[in-house]
Design a protein around this motif. Structure first.
Motif: not given
Length: 247
Positions: A151-166
C-alpha cells in the motif's frame, strides 16, 4: 521536433536504465531519431549500449530527490540537444518492505511522488515553452486501488498518477501533452524473482501500447489494455473481496 510523420528526434529518459523506458525508445526508434539522453542517478552507470548506430546517446546526472536540480537539468539538456520531443518519466522504487519503517516509507514517497512532481513540472515548463512534446509518465495499476501487500508503493503511484493526469489538463491548448501509462506486472530487472501476477507482460508490450497511444494522442494508456476493464470493476469490489484477492 517530431518529423512530418510524428516520429521523435530527441528523447529524454528520466531513469535511463529502466527496462520499460528502453523498450519504449526501441519501439519509437526510426531514421528520424537523432538523440537519446539517459538521465541516471549515477551517470557513469548509464547503459548506452543497444541503441541504433545512427543515434547519439548522451548521459546526464539525475537524482529524483534533488528537486532543486531538476529544472536546471531539463533546461541544460534542451539547450544542448534541442527541443525535447518525448520525455519518459521512468524512475521509481518498489519499496516492498517499508510498511513498518516510517523513514523508509517517506523516502520512497520522496522518490516516487515528490520526484515525479518536481521533474514533471520542470519538463512541463520546457514543453510549454517549445509548444510541443509529450511527457510519458510510467504510473501503475497499483495506484488505482492500493493493496495491503504494497500500500505504501501503491499510494505513491496513486499520487504520481493523479499529478500526471492533472498536469496533462493544465497543458491543454499549449501544444504539449502528458500521457499516463498504467501497466500491470511487468517482467523486468526490478521485478526479477517476484511471483508474477495475472496479466503479466513483458516490457515490449508496454512499449507497443505507449507508441500506439502516442500516435492516437491518448492521455491514458493501460498495459495490457484489458486491465482497464478489470480495474474498472475492481475499483468497486467490496473491501472483503479486495482483501481476499490480495491474500
Amino acid at each position: 521536433m517530431n518529423n512530418a510523420i510524428n516520429q521523435p528526434q530527441t528523447i529524454l529518459v528520466l531513469g535511463g536504465n529502466s527496462d520499460i523506458a528502453r523498450a519504449i525508445v526501441a519501439e519509437l526508434s526510426s531514421p528520424a531519431l537523432k538523440t537519446v539522453v539517459l538521465a541516471c542517478r549515477d551517470e557513469a552507470s548509464a547503459d548506452s549500449t543497444g541503441f541504433a548506430d545512427h543515434v547519439k546517446v548522451a548521459t546526464v546526472t539525475f537524482d529524483a530527490t534533488d528537486h532543486a536540480a531538476h529544472a536546471p537539468m531539463i533546461e541544460a539538456v534542451a539547450a544542448e540537444h534541442g527541443d525535447l520531443d518525448v520525455v519518459i518519466q521512468a524512475f521509481g522504487q518498489l519499496g516492498l518492505d517499508v510498511a513498518d519503517d516510517p523513514v523508509a516509507a517517506a523516502q520512497l514517497a520522496t522518490v516516487n511522488y515528490a520526484g515525479a512532481v518536481s521533474s514533471g513540472l520542470a519538463v512541463a515548463a520546457q514543453l510549454r515553452k517549445q509548444g510541443h512534446g509529450t511527457l510519458v509518465v510510467l504510473s501503475s495499476v497499483a495506484g488505482v486501488r492500493t493493496r495491503a501487500s504494497n500500500f505504501v508503493y501503491g499510494s505513491t503511484k496513486a499520487g504520481q498518477d493523479a499529478f500526471a493526469t492533472g498536469l496533462g489538463h493544465s497543458l491543454h491548448g499549449s501544444g504539449a501533452s502528458v500521457m499516463t501509462v498504467r501497466p500491470g506486472f511487468v517482467r523486468s530487472s526490478m521485478t526479477e524473482g517476484m511471483e508474477e501476477a495475472p496479466f503479466t507482460i513483458d516490457a515490449a508490450v508496454v512499449a507497443e501500447a505507449v507508441v500506439s497511444g502516442l500516435k492516437k494522442g491518448s492521455s491514458v494508456v493501460w498495459a495490457p489494455a484489458k486491465l482497464r476493464g478489470v480495474f474498472g470493476l475492481l475499483k468497486f469490489a467490496p473491501d472483503f473481496v479486495w482483501r481476499k484477492l490480495d491474500s
